[in-house]
Motif scaffolding. Structure first.
Motif, mmCIF file in Angstrom:
data_model
loop_
_atom_site.group_PDB
_atom_site.id
_atom_site.type_symbol
_atom_site.label_atom_id
_atom_site.label_comp_id
_atom_site.label_asym_id
_atom_site.label_seq_id
_atom_site.Cartn_x
_atom_site.Cartn_y
_atom_site.Cartn_z
ATOM 1 N N ILE A 138 0.846 -1.181 0.000
ATOM 2 C CA ILE A 138 0.000 0.000 0.000
ATOM 3 C C ILE A 138 0.888 1.240 0.000
ATOM 4 N N PRO A 139 0.331 2.420 -0.280
ATOM 5 C CA PRO A 139 1.145 3.633 -0.178
ATOM 6 C C PRO A 139 1.784 3.741 1.213
ATOM 7 N N GLY A 140 3.083 4.003 1.217
ATOM 8 C CA GLY A 140 3.838 4.073 2.467
ATOM 9 C C GLY A 140 4.648 2.832 2.748
ATOM 10 N N THR A 141 4.359 1.709 2.067
ATOM 11 C CA THR A 141 5.156 0.495 2.252
ATOM 12 C C THR A 141 6.597 0.764 1.847
ATOM 13 N N ILE A 142 7.555 0.333 2.687
ATOM 14 C CA ILE A 142 8.984 0.474 2.375
ATOM 15 C C ILE A 142 9.495 -0.886 1.913
ATOM 16 N N GLN A 143 9.828 -0.981 0.638
ATOM 17 C CA GLN A 143 10.375 -2.209 0.077
ATOM 18 C C GLN A 143 11.899 -2.143 0.048
ATOM 19 N N LEU A 144 12.539 -3.304 0.197
ATOM 20 C CA LEU A 144 13.997 -3.345 0.157
ATOM 21 C C LEU A 144 14.453 -4.284 -0.961
ATOM 22 N N PRO A 145 14.883 -3.729 -2.103
ATOM 23 C CA PRO A 145 15.413 -4.543 -3.202
ATOM 24 C C PRO A 145 16.773 -5.146 -2.830
ATOM 25 N N PRO A 146 17.305 -6.041 -3.676
ATOM 26 C CA PRO A 146 18.595 -6.674 -3.366
ATOM 27 C C PRO A 146 19.755 -5.699 -3.208
ATOM 28 N N ASP A 147 19.690 -4.510 -3.843
ATOM 29 C CA ASP A 147 20.804 -3.559 -3.725
ATOM 30 C C ASP A 147 20.842 -2.841 -2.384
ATOM 31 N N GLY A 148 19.849 -3.086 -1.513
ATOM 32 C CA GLY A 148 19.859 -2.499 -0.176
ATOM 33 C C GLY A 148 19.377 -1.065 -0.100
ATOM 34 N N GLN A 149 18.938 -0.485 -1.233
ATOM 35 C CA GLN A 149 18.474 0.903 -1.234
ATOM 36 C C GLN A 149 16.942 0.910 -1.275
#
Length: 276
Positions: free
Chosen positions: A223-234
């Motif tokens: 949802i809006p506001g979700t913080i996702q963490l991709p493999p690059d760590g950013q």
């Protein structure tokens, strides 16, 4: 009634209201104003209910011509009518020239007294360009578009503008997400920069990286506001036009009350998380 003609629109000008709710299970994003507080202020100043649609513009201003008498309110940018600076909501007449400056932050809002007429899809006229929903033919504004309102506005009023300040590091409050325990360090120990590729779909953060026991997860609700963490760590913070599911770990969630503040952080500026 009121009618304006768009003479010049910035690259990100669109019609927005509070957005679409109850349709995420069908893959339909929320959309809606990126800074809800500024939208509400623009409506109240023009004598409207707070949920009426407004014009949202980002990083650049607009030029318009009044074709009929109308009430105009601008929040987050400066308004000039026939070359004269206007401090608050005003009434314009046919033939008047309106110039709106670039926003002082990222997003600015223009309200028109009365209800702005536009395409409605799934209970909202918010523009969602990827699917052609809402607004004018489901797209951003362009020169020649007509902005028309139905009905009368209430009494114009001066309102307190929501507090938005330019600081060295903006503090954004977050809550733990479902995959929080994958993190090896606290996000609050890092300072991130807002990347220039950020848009209505998401805020990309650069600079610092977060270390975690990275795992791809089954595609899960976001949802809006979700913080996702991709493999690059950013981290990527999802915003109003975000998808409805994703496969990156959801390490946190920005508090709804801070989403407008976050949206107004200019590219290149810094943010820091505070866990609550």
């Amino acid at each position: 009634m009121g009618k304006l003609r768009v003479v010049k629109a910035g690259p990100m000008a669109s019609i927005q209201d509070f957005g679409r709710f109850g349709f995420r299970r069908y893959g339909i994003p929320q959309s809606g104003a990126m800074d809800r507080d500024f939208m509400i202020a623009a409506n109240r100043q023009a004598g409207n209910p707070e949920n009426y649609p407004v014009i949202e513009f980002a990083l650049a201003g607009m030029e318009l011509e009044a074709l009929e008498e109308a009430v105009i309110s601008v929040i987050g940018a400066a308004l000039k009518v026939n070359g004269e600076h206007v401090e608050k909501a005003c009434k314009v007449s046919a033939g008047d020239s309106l110039k709106i400056s670039a926003p002082g932050f990222v997003y600015g809002y223009m309200g028109m007294g009365g209800k702005l007429a536009a395409q409605e899809d799934f209970g909202s006229i918010s523009t969602y360009e990827r699917a052609g929903f809402g607004g004018i033919a489901g797209r951003r504004l362009k020169a020649g578009d007509m902005l028309i309102v139905d009905g009368e506005c209430g009494e114009m009023s001066h309102v307190d503008i929501p507090q938005r300040t330019i600081v060295e590091v903006a503090e954004i409050r977050i809550m733990k997400g479902p995959e929080w325990d994958l993190l090896k360090e606290l996000p609050s120990l890092k300072t991130f920069q807002v990347d220039a590729t950020s848009d209505r779909m998401g805020i990309r953060l650069t600079g610092a990286k977060l270390d975690c026991d990275y795992q791809e997860i089954a595609s899960s609700a976001v949802i809006p506001g979700t913080i996702q963490l991709p493999p690059d760590g950013q981290p990527i913070i999802l915003m109003n036009d975000c998808q409805t599911t994703g496969g990156y770990p959801r390490i946190g969630k920005v508090m709804n009350e801070d989403l407008g503040k976050l949206a107004q952080v200019r590219p290149g500026k810094a943010i820091r998380f505070r866990l609550v």
